[in-house]
Write an enzyme that holds these catalytic residues in place. Structure first.
Site, PDB file in Angstrom:
ATOM      1  N   SER A 112       0.813  -1.215   0.000  1.00 44.57           N
ATOM      2  CA  SER A 112       0.000   0.000   0.000  1.00 44.57           C
ATOM      3  C   SER A 112       0.844   1.262   0.000  1.00 44.57           C
ATOM      4  O   SER A 112       0.346   2.340  -0.322  1.00 44.57           O
ATOM      5  CB  SER A 112      -0.921   0.001   1.220  1.00 44.57           C
ATOM      6  OG  SER A 112      -0.146   0.118   2.407  1.00 44.57           O
ATOM      7  N   GLY A 113       2.106   1.144   0.397  1.00 42.47           N
ATOM      8  CA  GLY A 113       2.950   2.319   0.565  1.00 42.47           C
ATOM      9  C   GLY A 113       3.106   2.709   2.011  1.00 42.47           C
ATOM     10  O   GLY A 113       3.756   3.705   2.326  1.00 42.47           O
ATOM     11  N   GLY A 114       2.527   1.906   2.914  1.00 37.95           N
ATOM     12  CA  GLY A 114       2.664   2.148   4.337  1.00 37.95           C
ATOM     13  C   GLY A 114       3.754   1.300   4.950  1.00 37.95           C
ATOM     14  O   GLY A 114       4.343   0.433   4.293  1.00 37.95           O
ATOM     15  N   VAL A 115       4.017   1.504   6.226  1.00 41.39           N
ATOM     16  CA  VAL A 115       5.103   0.795   6.890  1.00 41.39           C
ATOM     17  C   VAL A 115       4.794  -0.691   7.042  1.00 41.39           C
ATOM     18  O   VAL A 115       5.691  -1.540   6.937  1.00 41.39           O
ATOM     19  CB  VAL A 115       5.423   1.442   8.251  1.00 41.39           C
ATOM     20  CG1 VAL A 115       4.236   1.351   9.205  1.00 41.39           C
ATOM     21  CG2 VAL A 115       6.658   0.818   8.876  1.00 41.39           C
ATOM     22  N   CYS A 170     -10.254   5.611   2.627  1.00 44.79           N
ATOM     23  CA  CYS A 170      -9.267   6.095   1.658  1.00 44.79           C
ATOM     24  C   CYS A 170      -9.879   6.959   0.561  1.00 44.79           C
ATOM     25  O   CYS A 170      -9.242   7.891   0.073  1.00 44.79           O
ATOM     26  CB  CYS A 170      -8.512   4.913   1.045  1.00 44.79           C
ATOM     27  SG  CYS A 170      -9.529   3.773   0.063  1.00 44.79           S
ATOM     28  N   CYS A 230     -13.538  -4.137   0.945  1.00 46.16           N
ATOM     29  CA  CYS A 230     -12.311  -4.104   0.150  1.00 46.16           C
ATOM     30  C   CYS A 230     -11.499  -5.370   0.349  1.00 46.16           C
ATOM     31  O   CYS A 230     -10.992  -5.959  -0.611  1.00 46.16           O
ATOM     32  CB  CYS A 230     -11.486  -2.872   0.525  1.00 46.16           C
ATOM     33  SG  CYS A 230      -9.986  -2.670  -0.465  1.00 46.16           S
ATOM     34  N   SER A 274       2.930  -2.967   5.194  1.00 40.93           N
ATOM     35  CA  SER A 274       3.149  -3.805   4.014  1.00 40.93           C
ATOM     36  C   SER A 274       4.603  -3.769   3.566  1.00 40.93           C
ATOM     37  O   SER A 274       5.117  -4.752   3.010  1.00 40.93           O
ATOM     38  CB  SER A 274       2.224  -3.371   2.871  1.00 40.93           C
ATOM     39  OG  SER A 274       2.433  -2.017   2.526  1.00 40.93           O
ATOM     40  N   MET A 302      -2.094  -1.607  -5.537  1.00 43.70           N
ATOM     41  CA  MET A 302      -3.409  -1.526  -6.161  1.00 43.70           C
ATOM     42  C   MET A 302      -3.823  -0.068  -6.323  1.00 43.70           C
ATOM     43  O   MET A 302      -3.943   0.660  -5.341  1.00 43.70           O
ATOM     44  CB  MET A 302      -4.448  -2.279  -5.323  1.00 43.70           C
ATOM     45  CG  MET A 302      -4.189  -3.756  -5.178  1.00 43.70           C
ATOM     46  SD  MET A 302      -5.564  -4.602  -4.329  1.00 43.70           S
ATOM     47  CE  MET A 302      -5.510  -3.793  -2.726  1.00 43.70           C
TER      48      MET A 302
END
Length: 370
Positions: free
Chosen positions: A23-26, A211, A115, A28, A47
């Site tokens: 996702s671009g977070g810490v 989101c 989701c 993942s 995604m």
């Protein structure tokens, strides 16, 4: 938990080709990094779910342009393949439309559950299999236990971060191919791994809002998608006496106390929302929010309990576990053994035995007040 041994019971000893949803977070990012250190062949996938401009609220949401760039930077550092998959059409159909339609129906949706159930563990899982992957990994805080009777979903060891509530729609088949590398860790340990690995996401704030509604104004989205729908109406008490007026019943949810737009000299609480009459029903008696059970639909079971078994149900994320029994049938009645507060149609009812998720469904109605 040093990133090289005994950090997750989910991961097999043999090398796997694993697609990681990045996702671009810490979270993942660390999931991908630990899998690489375990010697697996890792493929990073981001995604693209919706169009969101970079703005002042970007730190509170996910899936924006900056998140895709952060995910790519992490993938480059880990030296793994990285792809961006455009799933906007599927996301709009399965998540955004469901979100708006639920509010129009007077319910309170949970888009993260939708989701997970559709986008991540159906659509993305199918793409992962098409890439020749044997597993899909995410940064969720949950665990998978593989036994003789198949896989079981379990809560994370850190109760403050546990996300098993959001994962009950995963099919048993998908669960057999799912890895949750962070399920045995605390958030502090995850951030420590991110710093050890030199990841750009190590100190990145967590996303907090839906989101695709970064300003947290879901009513605006409902009005944008249905501009001709008149949802204004009356705010009434249980006797039907008019206490005030509102400009959209979908602005209200069961249990809400603030922002009602009426002054009664004492706190008032939303008991229910009636989309047929556009009425919002309120009470100044907080005990009117106590219920003795609920009805659940669209259930998914990993291990359905017998009707006489006493298990526990959670009716909102981080909500208390309520002892209950569950009737037979596709749309079971759940009888609480202790009163449950503010049972909201549209939310999930997730059932546990200890830290094991038995299954879950979506609340269609609350039983009468306890």
């Amino acid at each position: 938990r040093d990133g090289r041994s005994d950090w997750s019971s989910d991961v097999c000893s043999s090398d796997l080709r694993v697609v990681v949803a990045m996702s671009g977070g810490v979270d993942s990012s660390v999931a991908a990094g630990l899998l690489v250190e375990q010697g697996h062949e890792v493929i990073g996938v981001h995604m693209k779910l919706h169009d969101q401009a970079v703005s002042a609220v970007k730190a509170k949401s996910c899936c924006g342009l900056d998140d895709a760039l952060d995910a790519r930077v992490v993938a480059d550092k880990l030296d793994i393949p990285f792809y961006v998959m455009n799933l906007k059409a599927a996301f709009k159909k399965a998540v955004i439309n469901d979100f708006v339609d639920s509010y129009k129906a007077g319910a309170t949706p949970n888009p993260c559950i939708q989701c997970n159930g559709v986008l991540k563990f159906k659509v993305l899982m199918a793409r992962a299999v098409a890439l020749g992957a044997e597993a899909l990994a995410t940064g969720h805080y949950a665990q998978v236990e593989h036994g003789e009777d198949g896989p079981m979903l379990r809560a994370a060891v850190d109760p403050g971060k546990d996300q098993s509530y959001f994962l009950f729609p995963i099919s048993t088949d998908a669960l057999t191919k799912t890895l949750f590398p962070l399920g045995g860790m605390t958030k502090a340990e995850v951030r420590a791994h991110a710093k050890r690995l030199g990841m750009v996401t190590a100190d990145k704030p967590e996303s907090q809002d839906v989101c695709f509604v970064p300003d947290d104004d879901h009513a605006r989205l409902v009005k944008e998608m249905h501009p001709d729908a008149d949802a204004s109406g009356e705010i009434v008490n249980e006797a039907g006496e008019v206490l005030g007026y509102h400009d959209g019943y979908y602005r209200y949810t069961v249990g809400q106390r603030k922002g009602l737009g009426i002054a009664l000299g004492k706190p008032a609480y939303v008991l229910s929302v009636d989309p047929e009459t556009a009425r919002v029903i309120v009470s100044t008696d907080p005990d009117r929010l106590l219920h003795q059970g609920l009805v659940a639909a669209r259930c998914n079971w990993f291990d359905r309990p017998a009707p006489e078994d006493v298990v526990h149900v959670r009716i909102r994320h981080r909500g208390a576990l309520i002892p209950c029994t569950i009737s037979e049938g596709d749309v079971p009645t759940v009888q609480f053994h202790e009163a449950g507060r503010a049972v909201a149609p549209g939310q999930a009812a997730v059932f546990y035995r200890g830290d094991t998720v038995l299954g879950g469904g979506f609340i269609t109605k609350a039983l009468e007040a306890a």
